[in-house]
Design a protein around this motif. Sequence first.
Motif, PDB file in Angstrom:
ATOM      1  N   ILE A  18       0.852  -1.183   0.000  1.00  0.00           N
ATOM      2  CA  ILE A  18       0.000   0.000   0.000  1.00  0.00           C
ATOM      3  C   ILE A  18       0.888   1.234   0.000  1.00  0.00           C
ATOM      4  O   ILE A  18       1.940   1.254   0.651  1.00  0.00           O
ATOM      5  N   ARG A  19       0.501   2.243  -0.791  1.00  0.00           N
ATOM      6  CA  ARG A  19       1.246   3.498  -0.875  1.00  0.00           C
ATOM      7  C   ARG A  19       0.315   4.648  -0.511  1.00  0.00           C
ATOM      8  O   ARG A  19      -0.830   4.706  -0.976  1.00  0.00           O
ATOM      9  N   LEU A  20       0.816   5.573   0.313  1.00  0.00           N
ATOM     10  CA  LEU A  20       0.074   6.760   0.725  1.00  0.00           C
ATOM     11  C   LEU A  20       0.913   7.979   0.373  1.00  0.00           C
ATOM     12  O   LEU A  20       2.070   8.081   0.797  1.00  0.00           O
ATOM     13  N   GLY A  21       0.353   8.911  -0.408  1.00  0.00           N
ATOM     14  CA  GLY A  21       1.142  10.055  -0.834  1.00  0.00           C
ATOM     15  C   GLY A  21       0.341  11.333  -0.921  1.00  0.00           C
ATOM     16  O   GLY A  21      -0.898  11.328  -0.903  1.00  0.00           O
ATOM     17  N   LEU A  22       1.066  12.448  -1.021  1.00  0.00           N
ATOM     18  CA  LEU A  22       0.432  13.751  -1.186  1.00  0.00           C
ATOM     19  C   LEU A  22       1.325  14.650  -2.027  1.00  0.00           C
ATOM     20  O   LEU A  22       2.541  14.473  -2.090  1.00  0.00           O
ATOM     21  N   THR A  23       0.689  15.626  -2.678  1.00  0.00           N
ATOM     22  CA  THR A  23       1.386  16.653  -3.451  1.00  0.00           C
ATOM     23  C   THR A  23       0.832  18.008  -3.037  1.00  0.00           C
ATOM     24  O   THR A  23      -0.391  18.195  -2.946  1.00  0.00           O
ATOM     25  N   THR A  24       1.716  18.965  -2.788  1.00  0.00           N
ATOM     26  CA  THR A  24       1.298  20.277  -2.300  1.00  0.00           C
ATOM     27  C   THR A  24       0.790  21.155  -3.444  1.00  0.00           C
ATOM     28  O   THR A  24       1.069  20.898  -4.622  1.00  0.00           O
ATOM     29  N   PRO A  25       0.049  22.209  -3.120  1.00  0.00           N
ATOM     30  CA  PRO A  25      -0.252  23.234  -4.131  1.00  0.00           C
ATOM     31  C   PRO A  25       1.048  23.895  -4.593  1.00  0.00           C
ATOM     32  O   PRO A  25       2.102  23.739  -3.969  1.00  0.00           O
TER      33      PRO A  25
ATOM     34  N   GLN B  11       4.020  29.652  -7.293  1.00  0.00           N
ATOM     35  CA  GLN B  11       3.516  29.347  -8.632  1.00  0.00           C
ATOM     36  C   GLN B  11       4.469  28.491  -9.470  1.00  0.00           C
ATOM     37  O   GLN B  11       4.233  28.305 -10.660  1.00  0.00           O
ATOM     38  N   ARG B  12       5.513  27.939  -8.861  1.00  0.00           N
ATOM     39  CA  ARG B  12       6.495  27.182  -9.644  1.00  0.00           C
ATOM     40  C   ARG B  12       6.882  25.832  -9.036  1.00  0.00           C
ATOM     41  O   ARG B  12       7.284  24.928  -9.758  1.00  0.00           O
ATOM     42  N   LEU B  13       6.775  25.683  -7.738  1.00  0.00           N
ATOM     43  CA  LEU B  13       7.328  24.513  -7.058  1.00  0.00           C
ATOM     44  C   LEU B  13       6.225  23.661  -6.440  1.00  0.00           C
ATOM     45  O   LEU B  13       5.384  24.158  -5.689  1.00  0.00           O
ATOM     46  N   HIS B  14       6.232  22.361  -6.777  1.00  0.00           N
ATOM     47  CA  HIS B  14       5.348  21.380  -6.151  1.00  0.00           C
ATOM     48  C   HIS B  14       6.203  20.389  -5.370  1.00  0.00           C
ATOM     49  O   HIS B  14       7.199  19.873  -5.900  1.00  0.00           O
ATOM     50  N   LEU B  15       5.822  20.091  -4.135  1.00  0.00           N
ATOM     51  CA  LEU B  15       6.519  19.112  -3.310  1.00  0.00           C
ATOM     52  C   LEU B  15       5.638  17.881  -3.124  1.00  0.00           C
ATOM     53  O   LEU B  15       4.407  17.987  -3.063  1.00  0.00           O
TER      54      LEU B  15
ATOM     55  N   GLY C 279      10.305  11.132  -1.224  1.00  0.00           N
ATOM     56  CA  GLY C 279       9.978  12.553  -1.173  1.00  0.00           C
ATOM     57  C   GLY C 279      10.764  13.338  -2.203  1.00  0.00           C
ATOM     58  O   GLY C 279      11.850  12.925  -2.625  1.00  0.00           O
ATOM     59  N   GLY C 280      10.207  14.470  -2.631  1.00  0.00           N
ATOM     60  CA  GLY C 280      10.904  15.300  -3.607  1.00  0.00           C
ATOM     61  C   GLY C 280      10.021  16.422  -4.098  1.00  0.00           C
ATOM     62  O   GLY C 280       9.005  16.768  -3.489  1.00  0.00           O
ATOM     63  N   GLY C 281      10.416  16.985  -5.229  1.00  0.00           N
ATOM     64  CA  GLY C 281       9.657  18.082  -5.796  1.00  0.00           C
ATOM     65  C   GLY C 281      10.033  18.322  -7.239  1.00  0.00           C
ATOM     66  O   GLY C 281      10.991  17.738  -7.761  1.00  0.00           O
ATOM     67  N   LYS C 282       9.258  19.172  -7.897  1.00  0.00           N
ATOM     68  CA  LYS C 282       9.569  19.578  -9.267  1.00  0.00           C
ATOM     69  C   LYS C 282       9.365  21.078  -9.389  1.00  0.00           C
ATOM     70  O   LYS C 282       8.391  21.639  -8.875  1.00  0.00           O
ATOM     71  N   LEU C 283      10.313  21.708 -10.061  1.00  0.00           N
ATOM     72  CA  LEU C 283      10.349  23.160 -10.208  1.00  0.00           C
ATOM     73  C   LEU C 283      10.132  23.517 -11.666  1.00  0.00           C
ATOM     74  O   LEU C 283      10.880  23.062 -12.544  1.00  0.00           O
ATOM     75  N   ALA C 284       9.116  24.327 -11.947  1.00  0.00           N
ATOM     76  CA  ALA C 284       8.816  24.753 -13.312  1.00  0.00           C
ATOM     77  C   ALA C 284       9.705  25.935 -13.682  1.00  0.00           C
ATOM     78  O   ALA C 284       9.569  27.027 -13.125  1.00  0.00           O
ATOM     79  N   LEU C 285      10.632  25.715 -14.630  1.00  0.00           N
ATOM     80  CA  LEU C 285      11.490  26.795 -15.108  1.00  0.00           C
ATOM     81  C   LEU C 285      10.818  27.590 -16.214  1.00  0.00           C
ATOM     82  O   LEU C 285      11.121  28.767 -16.419  1.00  0.00           O
ATOM     83  N   SER C 286       9.921  26.923 -16.936  1.00  0.00           N
ATOM     84  CA  SER C 286       9.160  27.549 -18.014  1.00  0.00           C
ATOM     85  C   SER C 286       7.927  26.681 -18.238  1.00  0.00           C
ATOM     86  O   SER C 286       7.825  25.592 -17.669  1.00  0.00           O
ATOM     87  N   PRO C 287       6.975  27.117 -19.074  1.00  0.00           N
ATOM     88  CA  PRO C 287       5.799  26.275 -19.320  1.00  0.00           C
ATOM     89  C   PRO C 287       6.138  24.906 -19.894  1.00  0.00           C
ATOM     90  O   PRO C 287       5.354  23.969 -19.754  1.00  0.00           O
ATOM     91  N   GLY C 288       7.303  24.758 -20.518  1.00  0.00           N
ATOM     92  CA  GLY C 288       7.649  23.489 -21.139  1.00  0.00           C
ATOM     93  C   GLY C 288       8.800  22.744 -20.497  1.00  0.00           C
ATOM     94  O   GLY C 288       9.231  21.710 -21.016  1.00  0.00           O
ATOM     95  N   MET C 289       9.307  23.215 -19.360  1.00  0.00           N
ATOM     96  CA  MET C 289      10.465  22.563 -18.750  1.00  0.00           C
ATOM     97  C   MET C 289      10.344  22.541 -17.235  1.00  0.00           C
ATOM     98  O   MET C 289      10.038  23.552 -16.609  1.00  0.00           O
ATOM     99  N   GLN C 290      10.590  21.356 -16.658  1.00  0.00           N
ATOM    100  CA  GLN C 290      10.575  21.179 -15.214  1.00  0.00           C
ATOM    101  C   GLN C 290      11.834  20.447 -14.771  1.00  0.00           C
ATOM    102  O   GLN C 290      12.300  19.528 -15.451  1.00  0.00           O
ATOM    103  N   LEU C 291      12.372  20.851 -13.632  1.00  0.00           N
ATOM    104  CA  LEU C 291      13.489  20.159 -13.001  1.00  0.00           C
ATOM    105  C   LEU C 291      12.987  19.437 -11.763  1.00  0.00           C
ATOM    106  O   LEU C 291      12.146  19.962 -11.027  1.00  0.00           O
ATOM    107  N   GLY C 292      13.506  18.235 -11.530  1.00  0.00           N
ATOM    108  CA  GLY C 292      13.076  17.455 -10.384  1.00  0.00           C
ATOM    109  C   GLY C 292      14.223  17.147  -9.441  1.00  0.00           C
ATOM    110  O   GLY C 292      15.390  17.126  -9.836  1.00  0.00           O
ATOM    111  N   PHE C 293      13.885  16.888  -8.185  1.00  0.00           N
ATOM    112  CA  PHE C 293      14.870  16.519  -7.170  1.00  0.00           C
ATOM    113  C   PHE C 293      14.150  15.694  -6.109  1.00  0.00           C
ATOM    114  O   PHE C 293      12.925  15.805  -5.936  1.00  0.00           O
TER     115      PHE C 293
END
Length: 362
Positions: A247-254, A258-262, A284-298
């Motif tokens: 079983i997996r339990l997860g969440l994603t923040t707003p 306006q650029r970063l989701h955790l 755990g991690g996040g993704k950062l929107a650098l532009s409408p067409g590009m995201q970086l993840g960590f």
Amino acid sequence: MNRMAMIRFGVACYLTLTASAFARQSTGENTLAWQYHPNRAGAEAYMQGGAYSAATGNLTSMLFNPAGLAQMPGRFSFMLETGWASRTDLFRFFNIDITTGFQPVQFAGLAFQPQRGFSLGAFFTQPTNYEVDLREIRTTALTTTAAHAADEPQQQRNEIAIGVAGATAVTPQLYFGGSVEWRRARMRNDIAQAFVEGEDAGLRFSLGVIALVQQWQFGVSAQSRYEAASALPAVSSRFVREEPAAIRLGLTTPAILQRLHLSAETEYKNFDADVPIKKWQFYGGGKLALSPGMQLGFGAFTFLKDYSAFIDGPESEIFLTTGATIRLSSFHISASYLDGDLLNKNFAGQRFLNLALGYTIP
């Protein structure tokens, strides 16, 4: 003891250990040989640490939470992913990369949305696929079978899965999904003293739900227990490949600024008490929107285990992950790199590289 003597001693110990581990595994007592080498399919998922059960809109959702398929970006989507994995041996003094492997097709999926909020999908993946090939290191302790006298000792664990999934949006804030997959597992030990070969297939079922609450996303997914087993007349035993219920339990923040989701996630797998892998793992991690067409993840995730009952190592691993996603019109490219070496002092760890190409028809 010189280096070559140490290597030969390590190889002999390794093969003896894994042969005995398989003997225990084949009677259902543990799954050491399989569970230590899982593939990590899902380039977009693992670029943000593998916390993906609350995510939507990507075909690899079928591997983490099939409910994520309900919010597809277009009417038709296709994805193909390749993967590379480097895994070291089990001994601290024998950290030699002997299980490097390239998966030309690690994941392939397609999905169709006949009406908005309802999607159907199908996928192919390789949950486990590795080969320990000691062709370059000759030992006198263990030999191959007469039928394969030209080869060096070799061990193989191969598994494929083919599945179908469906998901629907019950309301704009609530998604349900389910999947069923057919898995076929095959193993082979080409060692004269412990030669075994077997294969079998079984089914695994998954259910998931994703809820949106004031721009937060919460996901829950559950997978049934899977087992493949067949007789091994050569050793009067059984070949067993078992994957416990999970079983997996997860969440994603707003969006933050306006650029970063955790994202954060925990996973529970109901392993037997004598299996050296811990029941709880964390992502755990996040993704950062650098532009409408590009995201970086960590991100980062754990692979907690305790093999002290078997050998002196390996230790638990903490993987660090990074990656990026680029969208070019109807195409999108995702890549992720996972490293279990940087934070481990006494064990060289594992490393993975995933590259996915997707295409969407609006």
